[in-house]
Design an enzyme around this catalytic site. Structure first.
Site, PDB file in Angstrom:
ATOM      1  N   GLU A  57      72.328  81.428  72.526  1.00 22.33           N
ATOM      2  CA  GLU A  57      72.649  82.444  71.518  1.00 22.33           C
ATOM      3  C   GLU A  57      72.065  82.126  70.140  1.00 22.33           C
ATOM      4  O   GLU A  57      72.229  82.876  69.188  1.00 22.33           O
ATOM      5  CB  GLU A  57      74.170  82.605  71.396  1.00 22.33           C
ATOM      6  CG  GLU A  57      74.764  83.642  72.309  1.00 22.33           C
ATOM      7  CD  GLU A  57      73.992  84.952  72.348  1.00 22.33           C
ATOM      8  OE1 GLU A  57      73.875  85.596  71.294  1.00 22.33           O
ATOM      9  OE2 GLU A  57      73.502  85.336  73.425  1.00 22.33           O
ATOM     10  N   ARG A  64      43.524  78.003  65.200  1.00 20.50           N
ATOM     11  CA  ARG A  64      42.178  78.608  65.237  1.00 20.50           C
ATOM     12  C   ARG A  64      41.592  78.835  63.842  1.00 20.50           C
ATOM     13  O   ARG A  64      40.415  79.136  63.703  1.00 20.50           O
ATOM     14  CB  ARG A  64      42.159  79.866  66.108  1.00 20.50           C
ATOM     15  CG  ARG A  64      42.865  81.046  65.557  1.00 20.50           C
ATOM     16  CD  ARG A  64      42.949  82.142  66.596  1.00 20.50           C
ATOM     17  NE  ARG A  64      41.664  82.742  66.916  1.00 20.50           N
ATOM     18  CZ  ARG A  64      41.013  83.571  66.107  1.00 20.50           C
ATOM     19  NH1 ARG A  64      41.516  83.878  64.930  1.00 20.50           N
ATOM     20  NH2 ARG A  64      39.860  84.096  66.475  1.00 20.50           N
ATOM     21  N   ASP A  74      37.899  88.589  62.000  1.00 24.47           N
ATOM     22  CA  ASP A  74      39.010  89.016  62.846  1.00 24.47           C
ATOM     23  C   ASP A  74      39.845  90.106  62.192  1.00 24.47           C
ATOM     24  O   ASP A  74      39.878  90.216  60.976  1.00 24.47           O
ATOM     25  CB  ASP A  74      39.980  87.840  63.072  1.00 24.47           C
ATOM     26  CG  ASP A  74      39.471  86.909  64.133  1.00 24.47           C
ATOM     27  OD1 ASP A  74      38.673  87.336  64.958  1.00 24.47           O
ATOM     28  OD2 ASP A  74      39.899  85.740  64.111  1.00 24.47           O
ATOM     29  N   PRO A 103      64.518  85.262  65.565  1.00 25.94           N
ATOM     30  CA  PRO A 103      64.222  86.679  65.328  1.00 25.94           C
ATOM     31  C   PRO A 103      64.717  87.153  63.967  1.00 25.94           C
ATOM     32  O   PRO A 103      64.370  88.246  63.519  1.00 25.94           O
ATOM     33  CB  PRO A 103      64.960  87.397  66.472  1.00 25.94           C
ATOM     34  CG  PRO A 103      65.928  86.425  67.017  1.00 25.94           C
ATOM     35  CD  PRO A 103      65.420  85.059  66.704  1.00 25.94           C
TER      36      PRO A 103
END
Ligand SMILES: C[S@@+](CC[C@H](N)C(=O)[O-])C[C@H]1O[C@@H](n2cnc3c(N)ncnc32)[C@H](O)[C@@H]1O
Length: 249
Positions: free
Chosen positions: A119, A156, A171, A92
């Site tokens: 963690e 893709r 897209d 993150p």
């Protein structure tokens, strides 16, 4: 002849990938030999009797931290006899993964995706990675879902993965625009009609309408993206007109 793209996913939970990456388009991409997916469990690179991959944090605190040695050894092993590639750490704390990055990664021949757990990682493992990626500002239990997102979005874009009928060309985010509204049969559903222009068969006008709708939708939902898009004078005028209309209503 296009080389097969190799994804090596370093994970403690290889079984998590079975469903999502072994169905539909991802499954076909493997069958067509456009991509190869390998899952490597870094627990197998531990040397102690209990196959320990984590330990308590120095300095105290809650949770367990992934030890550097198993991942380091695993990385060295998966780099042997494979094409040069990029090592990506899913975290993150990484750069937020966007379509532009998916396009950049689709040029690689080999991606190594490292999934954390608990963690997170011992800080020293960061020295051995080329790129840190986050799939969004939230915290998952592990990097597996993030690795699936990256592998899927990159795959893709590879030639031959999507048929012409579901091309990635239009897209959302291909330019800095969201996709235009789509309709299929029936022409009328619960009193809502497909816009007449889409039934007109006039390809040029349909294309113009779609671009205008994409601009409008992006202005409403993601004005941050629109700042990056070069709009023509006519498109800017169209947007101003529409905006004034909406404000009047
Ligand atoms: C519970 S998280 C650890 C979070 C870590 N303590 C922190 O705050 O950065 C465990 C693992 O899940 C993965 N992960 C969690 N959220 C993610 C995200 N938004 N993007 C990519 N990977 C994520 C990473 O591999 C991470 O090491």
């Amino acid at each position: 002849m296009i080389e097969e793209m190799l994804f090596q996913i370093l994970t403690l939970f290889p079984e998590m990938f079975n469903g999502p990456l072994e169905s539909s388009i991802m499954k076909r991409a493997q069958e067509k030999k456009i991509i190869e997916l390998r899952y490597v469990n870094y627990r197998e690179f531990t040397t102690d009797k209990h196959h320990c991959v984590d330990d308590t944090p120095y300095g105290g605190g809650s949770g367990m931290v992934l030890k550097p040695e198993p991942i380091f050894r695993c990385l060295n092993a998966v780099k042997k006899d494979t094409p040069p590639g990029r090592v990506v750490l899913l975290t993150p704390q990484g750069k937020v993964f966007k379509q532009k990055m998916a396009r950049e990664l689709a040029k690689e021949q080999h991606l190594i995706l490292i999934c954390g757990h608990y963690e997170g990682f011992d800080e020293r493992i960061r020295t051995y990675v080329d790129l840190e990626l986050s799939i969004g500002d939230y915290v998952l239990t592990g990097g597996e879902l993030a690795a699936m997102v990256v592998a899927d979005a990159v795959t893709r874009l590879l030639p031959g993965v999507l048929g012409a009928s579901d091309s990635a060309e239009y897209d959302s985010f291909t330019e800095n625009l969201l996709d235009y509204p789509q309709y299929t049969r029936p022409v009328e559903f619960e009193g809502q009609r497909v816009p007449d222009i889409l039934l007109s068969g006039h390809h040029k006008m349909i294309e113009e309408w779609r671009r205008e709708q994409a601009i409008l939708r992006t202005a409403e939902r993601r004005p941050d993206l629109l700042k990056e898009e070069q709009l023509s004078e006519e498109e800017l005028a169209f947007l101003c007109r529409k905006r004034n209309l909406t404000e009047e209503l």
